[in-house]
Design a protein around this motif. Structure first.
Motif, PDB file in Angstrom:
ATOM      1  N   THR A   1       0.823  -1.207   0.000  1.00 56.88           N
ATOM      2  CA  THR A   1       0.000   0.000   0.000  1.00 56.88           C
ATOM      3  C   THR A   1       0.857   1.257   0.000  1.00 56.88           C
ATOM      4  OG1 THR A   1      -0.143  -0.142   2.417  1.00 56.88           O
ATOM      5  CG2 THR A   1      -1.928  -1.145   1.154  1.00 56.88           C
ATOM      6  N   ILE A   2       2.086   1.155   0.511  1.00 54.48           N
ATOM      7  CA  ILE A   2       2.981   2.315   0.510  1.00 54.48           C
ATOM      8  C   ILE A   2       3.362   2.684  -0.920  1.00 54.48           C
ATOM      9  CG2 ILE A   2       5.272   3.143   1.203  1.00 54.48           C
ATOM     10  CD1 ILE A   2       4.977   1.550   3.752  1.00 54.48           C
ATOM     11  N   TRP A   3       3.596   1.679  -1.771  1.00 63.19           N
ATOM     12  CA  TRP A   3       3.916   1.963  -3.172  1.00 63.19           C
ATOM     13  C   TRP A   3       2.722   2.598  -3.879  1.00 63.19           C
ATOM     14  CZ3 TRP A   3       8.410   2.611  -5.134  1.00 63.19           C
ATOM     15  CH2 TRP A   3       8.594   2.634  -6.517  1.00 63.19           C
ATOM     16  N   ASN A   4       1.508   2.109  -3.567  1.00 62.13           N
ATOM     17  CA  ASN A   4       0.309   2.733  -4.131  1.00 62.13           C
ATOM     18  C   ASN A   4       0.197   4.191  -3.689  1.00 62.13           C
ATOM     19  OD1 ASN A   4      -0.263   0.259  -5.215  1.00 62.13           O
ATOM     20  ND2 ASN A   4      -1.983  -0.195  -3.859  1.00 62.13           N
ATOM     21  N   TRP A   5       0.512   4.432  -2.414  1.00 61.81           N
ATOM     22  CA  TRP A   5       0.482   5.800  -1.893  1.00 61.81           C
ATOM     23  C   TRP A   5       1.457   6.685  -2.662  1.00 61.81           C
ATOM     24  CZ3 TRP A   5       4.961   7.659   0.620  1.00 61.81           C
ATOM     25  CH2 TRP A   5       4.854   8.961   1.124  1.00 61.81           C
ATOM     26  N   TYR A   6       2.652   6.183  -2.918  1.00 58.68           N
ATOM     27  CA  TYR A   6       3.629   6.961  -3.676  1.00 58.68           C
ATOM     28  C   TYR A   6       3.124   7.254  -5.084  1.00 58.68           C
ATOM     29  CZ  TYR A   6       7.436   7.573  -6.994  1.00 58.68           C
ATOM     30  OH  TYR A   6       8.218   8.016  -8.036  1.00 58.68           O
ATOM     31  N   MET A   7       2.572   6.251  -5.758  1.00 58.34           N
ATOM     32  CA  MET A   7       2.088   6.467  -7.115  1.00 58.34           C
ATOM     33  C   MET A   7       0.965   7.500  -7.148  1.00 58.34           C
ATOM     34  SD  MET A   7       2.232   2.688  -8.906  1.00 58.34           S
ATOM     35  CE  MET A   7       1.530   3.390 -10.397  1.00 58.34           C
ATOM     36  N   ARG A   8       0.067   7.430  -6.170  1.00 56.38           N
ATOM     37  CA  ARG A   8      -1.001   8.436  -6.105  1.00 56.38           C
ATOM     38  C   ARG A   8      -0.411   9.826  -5.911  1.00 56.38           C
ATOM     39  NH1 ARG A   8      -3.399   4.665  -2.353  1.00 56.38           N
ATOM     40  NH2 ARG A   8      -5.045   3.429  -3.361  1.00 56.38           N
ATOM     41  N   LEU A   9       0.507   9.939  -4.966  1.00 59.18           N
ATOM     42  CA  LEU A   9       1.125  11.230  -4.687  1.00 59.18           C
ATOM     43  C   LEU A   9       1.876  11.752  -5.903  1.00 59.18           C
ATOM     44  CD1 LEU A   9       1.463  13.223  -2.309  1.00 59.18           C
ATOM     45  CD2 LEU A   9       3.610  12.046  -1.749  1.00 59.18           C
ATOM     46  N   ASN A  10       2.345  10.819  -6.747  1.00 57.32           N
ATOM     47  CA  ASN A  10       3.112  11.192  -7.931  1.00 57.32           C
ATOM     48  C   ASN A  10       2.238  11.354  -9.177  1.00 57.32           C
ATOM     49  OD1 ASN A  10       5.789  11.843  -8.738  1.00 57.32           O
ATOM     50  ND2 ASN A  10       5.943   9.908  -9.849  1.00 57.32           N
ATOM     51  N   GLY A  11       0.920  11.330  -8.993  1.00 60.18           N
ATOM     52  CA  GLY A  11       0.036  11.664 -10.102  1.00 60.18           C
ATOM     53  C   GLY A  11      -0.850  10.559 -10.621  1.00 60.18           C
ATOM     54  N   ALA A  12      -0.633   9.308 -10.199  1.00 62.15           N
ATOM     55  CA  ALA A  12      -1.447   8.198 -10.700  1.00 62.15           C
ATOM     56  C   ALA A  12      -2.820   8.202 -10.035  1.00 62.15           C
ATOM     57  CB  ALA A  12      -0.745   6.872 -10.455  1.00 62.15           C
ATOM     58  N   ARG A  13      -3.794   7.608 -10.719  1.00 60.25           N
ATOM     59  CA  ARG A  13      -5.130   7.398 -10.152  1.00 60.25           C
ATOM     60  C   ARG A  13      -5.247   5.906  -9.833  1.00 60.25           C
ATOM     61  NH1 ARG A  13      -4.817  10.792 -14.198  1.00 60.25           N
ATOM     62  NH2 ARG A  13      -5.723  12.888 -14.045  1.00 60.25           N
ATOM     63  N   VAL A  14      -5.124   5.595  -8.569  1.00 60.83           N
ATOM     64  CA  VAL A  14      -5.064   4.200  -8.124  1.00 60.83           C
ATOM     65  C   VAL A  14      -6.214   3.941  -7.162  1.00 60.83           C
ATOM     66  CG1 VAL A  14      -3.685   2.442  -6.963  1.00 60.83           C
ATOM     67  CG2 VAL A  14      -2.566   4.161  -8.395  1.00 60.83           C
ATOM     68  N   GLY A  15      -7.027   2.941  -7.478  1.00 66.39           N
ATOM     69  CA  GLY A  15      -8.176   2.610  -6.643  1.00 66.39           C
ATOM     70  C   GLY A  15      -7.798   1.782  -5.428  1.00 66.39           C
ATOM     71  N   ARG A  16      -8.799   1.193  -4.802  1.00 63.15           N
ATOM     72  CA  ARG A  16      -8.590   0.374  -3.614  1.00 63.15           C
ATOM     73  C   ARG A  16      -8.193  -1.044  -4.000  1.00 63.15           C
ATOM     74  NH1 ARG A  16     -14.304   1.115  -0.850  1.00 63.15           N
ATOM     75  NH2 ARG A  16     -14.819   0.671  -3.038  1.00 63.15           N
ATOM     76  N   ASP A  17      -7.471  -1.699  -3.087  1.00 60.63           N
ATOM     77  CA  ASP A  17      -7.073  -3.105  -3.264  1.00 60.63           C
ATOM     78  C   ASP A  17      -6.316  -3.333  -4.568  1.00 60.63           C
ATOM     79  OD1 ASP A  17      -8.398  -3.783  -0.848  1.00 60.63           O
ATOM     80  OD2 ASP A  17     -10.311  -3.890  -1.916  1.00 60.63           O
ATOM     81  N   VAL A  18      -5.488  -2.388  -4.944  1.00 62.60           N
ATOM     82  CA  VAL A  18      -4.639  -2.518  -6.138  1.00 62.60           C
ATOM     83  C   VAL A  18      -3.272  -3.033  -5.711  1.00 62.60           C
ATOM     84  CG1 VAL A  18      -3.446  -1.229  -7.970  1.00 62.60           C
ATOM     85  CG2 VAL A  18      -5.845  -0.727  -7.429  1.00 62.60           C
ATOM     86  N   TRP A  19      -2.737  -3.973  -6.492  1.00 62.91           N
ATOM     87  CA  TRP A  19      -1.424  -4.546  -6.192  1.00 62.91           C
ATOM     88  C   TRP A  19      -0.517  -4.358  -7.398  1.00 62.91           C
ATOM     89  CZ3 TRP A  19      -0.784  -5.594  -1.253  1.00 62.91           C
ATOM     90  CH2 TRP A  19      -1.910  -5.876  -0.489  1.00 62.91           C
ATOM     91  N   VAL A  20       0.531  -3.600  -7.216  1.00 64.41           N
ATOM     92  CA  VAL A  20       1.487  -3.320  -8.289  1.00 64.41           C
ATOM     93  C   VAL A  20       2.797  -3.998  -7.938  1.00 64.41           C
ATOM     94  CG1 VAL A  20       2.720  -1.546  -9.575  1.00 64.41           C
ATOM     95  CG2 VAL A  20       0.369  -1.124  -8.812  1.00 64.41           C
ATOM     96  N   ASN A  21       3.032  -5.167  -8.537  1.00 65.33           N
ATOM     97  CA  ASN A  21       4.238  -5.950  -8.233  1.00 65.33           C
ATOM     98  C   ASN A  21       5.277  -5.788  -9.329  1.00 65.33           C
ATOM     99  OD1 ASN A  21       5.857  -7.686  -6.723  1.00 65.33           O
ATOM    100  ND2 ASN A  21       5.137  -9.491  -7.831  1.00 65.33           N
ATOM    101  N   SER A  22       5.378  -4.596  -9.868  1.00 66.56           N
ATOM    102  CA  SER A  22       6.336  -4.332 -10.940  1.00 66.56           C
ATOM    103  C   SER A  22       6.903  -2.938 -10.770  1.00 66.56           C
ATOM    104  CB  SER A  22       5.670  -4.449 -12.312  1.00 66.56           C
ATOM    105  OG  SER A  22       6.554  -4.045 -13.337  1.00 66.56           O
TER     106      SER A  22
END
Length: 236
Positions: A124-145
């Motif tokens: 969830t910390i990586w999702n938080w970073y992506m959101r803060l950096n401009g991405a639109r990321v919903g709930r329960d998203v897993w980015v393993n790349s």
């Protein structure tokens, strides 16, 4: 000749500015580690005990520095307006400001994914970073790349899963031309390991893309479909 000179000047300014900004960002991110080292050097303990405690503190100090790097980097790019321009086709050789902003944006993302990505991807910390950096990321998203670029052009609905080493970005360079377009993935979309998602791709809900597949740019994937191959074809 005048246009070429101006382009070169813009490039040099962009290069100097991104180095300056990254120097400030990394300096701030490393501040906790530097302060800790200085603090523990004042402890009235033997050298071996101080070294042992410093070694044990390496992991938590690294995590604090990595999170700081993510936060400072995202906030800096937001404040400076460094983003990937949407829906453009621009020649790289002109060194226009939109191209240079894109380059500086990608540089900051690259630094973060090298130094912080291995510890925090698929969290969830990586999702938080992506959101803060401009991405639109919903709930329960897993980015393993770590091969996701152009965060401001990425839109992931709830439940999206990005497999290891999958490549998703909002840009492509063809014959010296930078082309960009948003990537939008619907709810519960699964992108398999090592797959490549082209620019302008849109998927409906519940789409599955098999491992090592290539989704061509501007493709539309129908909801509930299973797609595999290079380029992908729908199985059912």
């Amino acid at each position: 000749m005048m246009a070429t000179s101006r382009g070169t000047a813009r490039f040099l300014w962009a290069a100097v500015s991104v180095v300056f900004v990254e120097t400030i960002i990394t300096g701030l991110a490393l501040a906790p580690a530097v302060l800790f080292i200085h603090w523990q050097s004042t402890w009235p303990l033997s050298t071996w005990i101080r070294l042992t405690l410093a070694s044990l503190a390496f992991a938590p100090v690294y995590l604090v520095c990595a999170i700081s790097l993510m936060a400072y980097s995202a906030l800096a790019t937001r404040a400076l307006g460094w983003r990937t321009p949407a829906d453009v086709a621009l020649p790289l050789r002109d060194f226009s400001w939109p191209v240079l902003d894109w380059g500086r944006y990608l540089m900051t993302i690259h630094v973060v994914r090298v130094f912080a990505g291995p510890a925090f991807r698929s969290t969830t910390i990586w999702n938080w970073y992506m959101r803060l950096n401009g991405a639109r990321v919903g709930r329960d998203v897993w980015v393993n790349s770590l091969s996701l670029m152009d965060h401001n052009l990425l839109e992931f609905a709830d439940g999206v899963v990005i497999g290891s080493d999958a490549h998703v970005s909002g840009h492509v360079v063809e014959h010296g031309i930078l082309k960009t377009a948003p990537v939008r993935l619907g709810r519960n979309t699964l992108i398999g390991i090592g797959s490549v998602i082209g620019i302008g791709v849109e998927s409906g809900d519940g789409v599955q893309v098999g491992a090592l597949s290539v989704v061509p740019k501007f493709a539309t994937l129908d909801a509930g479909g299973v797609y595999v191959g290079v380029p992908v074809v729908r199985l059912h």
